[in-house]
Write an enzyme that holds these catalytic residues in place. Structure first.
Site, mmCIF file in Angstrom:
data_model
loop_
_atom_site.group_PDB
_atom_site.id
_atom_site.type_symbol
_atom_site.label_atom_id
_atom_site.label_comp_id
_atom_site.label_asym_id
_atom_site.label_seq_id
_atom_site.Cartn_x
_atom_site.Cartn_y
_atom_site.Cartn_z
ATOM 1 N N ASP A 176 51.225 1.935 -4.737
ATOM 2 C CA ASP A 176 52.327 1.159 -4.204
ATOM 3 C C ASP A 176 52.720 -0.313 -4.119
ATOM 4 O O ASP A 176 52.000 -0.810 -4.709
ATOM 5 C CB ASP A 176 51.885 1.222 -2.519
ATOM 6 C CG ASP A 176 50.853 0.854 -2.422
ATOM 7 O OD1 ASP A 176 49.872 0.776 -2.957
ATOM 8 O OD2 ASP A 176 50.349 -0.230 -1.244
ATOM 9 N N GLU A 209 48.081 0.804 -0.898
ATOM 10 C CA GLU A 209 46.872 0.160 -0.430
ATOM 11 C C GLU A 209 47.178 -0.305 0.168
ATOM 12 O O GLU A 209 46.683 -1.355 1.437
ATOM 13 C CB GLU A 209 46.888 -0.332 -1.749
ATOM 14 C CG GLU A 209 45.215 -0.736 -1.834
ATOM 15 C CD GLU A 209 45.528 -2.072 -0.496
ATOM 16 O OE1 GLU A 209 44.051 -3.329 -0.591
ATOM 17 O OE2 GLU A 209 45.722 -3.049 -1.665
ATOM 18 N N GLU A 210 48.326 -1.479 0.314
ATOM 19 C CA GLU A 210 49.040 -2.722 0.794
ATOM 20 C C GLU A 210 49.141 -2.242 2.615
ATOM 21 O O GLU A 210 49.161 -3.455 2.671
ATOM 22 C CB GLU A 210 50.522 -2.420 0.695
ATOM 23 C CG GLU A 210 50.045 -3.213 -0.911
ATOM 24 C CD GLU A 210 50.237 -3.977 -1.270
ATOM 25 O OE1 GLU A 210 49.175 -5.350 -0.451
ATOM 26 O OE2 GLU A 210 49.303 -5.286 -2.232
ATOM 27 N N ARG A 251 30.249 -9.386 -6.934
ATOM 28 C CA ARG A 251 29.398 -9.386 -6.523
ATOM 29 C C ARG A 251 28.576 -8.511 -5.894
ATOM 30 O O ARG A 251 29.863 -7.764 -5.719
ATOM 31 C CB ARG A 251 29.824 -10.826 -5.631
ATOM 32 C CG ARG A 251 30.053 -10.674 -4.236
ATOM 33 C CD ARG A 251 31.153 -12.032 -4.174
ATOM 34 N NE ARG A 251 29.980 -12.859 -3.554
ATOM 35 C CZ ARG A 251 29.273 -12.605 -2.314
ATOM 36 N NH1 ARG A 251 28.849 -12.183 -1.647
ATOM 37 N NH2 ARG A 251 28.329 -14.204 -2.655
ATOM 38 N N HIS A 276 51.659 -10.780 -4.546
ATOM 39 C CA HIS A 276 52.480 -10.954 -3.147
ATOM 40 C C HIS A 276 53.677 -12.005 -3.276
ATOM 41 O O HIS A 276 54.225 -12.139 -2.413
ATOM 42 C CB HIS A 276 52.098 -10.698 -1.744
ATOM 43 C CG HIS A 276 51.334 -9.623 -1.089
ATOM 44 N ND1 HIS A 276 50.682 -9.411 -0.226
ATOM 45 C CD2 HIS A 276 50.342 -8.681 -2.408
ATOM 46 C CE1 HIS A 276 49.890 -8.498 0.084
ATOM 47 N NE2 HIS A 276 50.016 -8.174 -1.938
HETATM 48 ZN ZN LIG Z 1 48.756 -6.696 -2.542
HETATM 49 ZN ZN LIG Z 2 47.191 -5.297 -4.372
#
Ligand SMILES: [Zn+2]
Ligand SMILES: [Zn+2]
Length: 388
Positions: free
Chosen positions: A78, A135-136, A175, A361
């Site tokens: 996305d 995902e956002e 990690r 972003h």
């Molecule tokens: Zn993002």
């Molecule tokens: Zn991202």
């Protein structure tokens, strides 16, 4: 000068797919064009395709040999509601939307790995390619899981990658344990009693109460949470219905909480509620308090992370793999998948040598195409090693 990668021959294809996705950004759960192209390419490679998983999600399945071992590689598809401010030849052609988080690159990289692995016979088992929507929002991973992702595609482990500004191009950071924070949101509405600004004694001023509360919330992290733990409480909105000469009747306070541990989240929520109740009680105001969980923390499992870091070292060398790196207070909905399966999330540095860092972003952001082959080689090597 460019090092020879296993997937070097696929660079031009990956770049042209990436630029095509970049030109046609789509927001969460609207990735119709993107997922159709992903499905079409996978089919062309000879990968079995399952479209419409969790809305616009696509899963590719590639089986070789007889082993019942499996692993899943995940990319997000996305874009963001941002007006692109670059002059790139492949800049967004959709006003108000752009790939400012590099998911175009993640998708192209995973497609490159799928194309390579479909031709290769160097593994024995099943690879699942998860192309995830939204995902956002923090909703896409759950949407795929609610649609039976792990029942239909029962992978042994799951791996995810994100490009990362401020890390040199092609360097890896990961990690064991918590890597990215959870995100919780809260809303507090204080109901006072509106009155004339010249006669405050006739009302209950929610601005004064709200201001006390904002200051009090600052002490949750410093005085309630164990200093060894990591947490953030941020007030992001303070809205009233007052005016120049009118004391308001209501104040709405909203904000955002980050932590790595559910117990800390619960502690912060409780502390917040106690402070709201206490402050409102001093003046007889009433309130409502709501608290929601948006993203869970992303927590890597030890064995998978060690092996992933070994693979990364094999590609870029020990000096360019940080096994204690990557911890950020930002959030990533891959965390939901890691709650159900062992696995590892890692960052791949996006900063071009000698150029200024441009953050995720940002309207100037662009995924670094030099990562396409490094990233695809990582996926290929991981599969060849885990599914020997
Ligand atoms: Zn993002
Ligand atoms: Zn991202």
């Amino acid at each position: 000068m460019t090092p020879q990668y296993k997937t070097s021959d696929l660079f031009n294809d990956m770049q042209s797919w990436r630029h095509d996705f970049h030109r046609h950004p789509e927001l969460g759960f609207e990735e119709h064009r993107t997922s159709a192209k992903v499905a079409e390419l996978l089919t062309g490679f000879g990968v079995e395709v399952h479209a419409g998983v969790g809305g616009t999600g696509v899963v590719g399945v590639l089986r070789k040999g007889a082993s019942n071992k499996s692993l899943a590689l995940r990319a997000d598809m996305d874009a963001l509601p941002i007006e692109e401010a670059t002059n790139l030849p492949h800049r967004s052609q959709t006003s108000g939307k752009m790939h400012a988080c590099g998911h175009d690159g993640h998708t192209a990289t995973l497609l490159g790995a799928a194309a390579y692995l479909a031709q290769s016979s160097d593994f024995d088992g099943t690879v699942y390619f998860f192309f995830q929507p939204a995902e956002e929002h923090g909703r896409g991973a759950l949407a795929m899981m609610d649609d039976g992702l792990f029942e239909r595609f029962p992978t042994d482990a799951v791996y995810g990658m994100h490009n990362m500004p401020s890390i040199p191009q092609g360097n890896f950071a990961t990690r064991t344990g918590p890597m990215m924070a959870c995100e919780d949101n809260f809303e507090i509405v204080i109901e006072g009693k509106g009155t004339h600004a010249a006669m405050p004694h006739m009302g209950i001023d929610p601005i004064v109460l709200g201001s006390e509360l904002v200051l009090s919330l600052q002490s949750i992290v410093s005085r309630t949470v164990n200093p060894i733990e990591k947490a953030v409480v941020s007030v992001t909105e303070f809205i009233t219905d007052g005016s120049r000469n009118i004391l308001p009747s209501q104040v709405t306070i909203r904000g955002d909480v980050r932590a790595f541990d559910q117990a800390i989240q619960d502690q912060i929520k409780e502390a917040m509620n106690a402070r709201v109740a206490g402050v409102c009680a001093t003046q007889g105001a009433t309130y409502t308090f709501s608290y929601s969980h948006e993203f869970v923390a992303t927590v890597n499992t030890a064995e998978e992370t060690e092996r992933a870091a070994d693979i990364a070292e094999g590609i870029v060398g020990e000096a360019r793999v940080n096994r204690e790196g990557g911890i950020v207070m930002g959030s990533e909905d891959f965390g939901h998948m890691l709650r159900h399966k062992p696995g590892c999330f890692f960052f791949l540095g996006n900063d071009k040598p000698g150029e200024q860092t441009i953050g995720l972003h940002s309207p100037q952001f662009d995924f670094n195409d030099e990562l396409l082959t490094v990233g695809a080689d990582f996926w290929v090597s991981l599969v060849e090693s885990e599914l020997k």
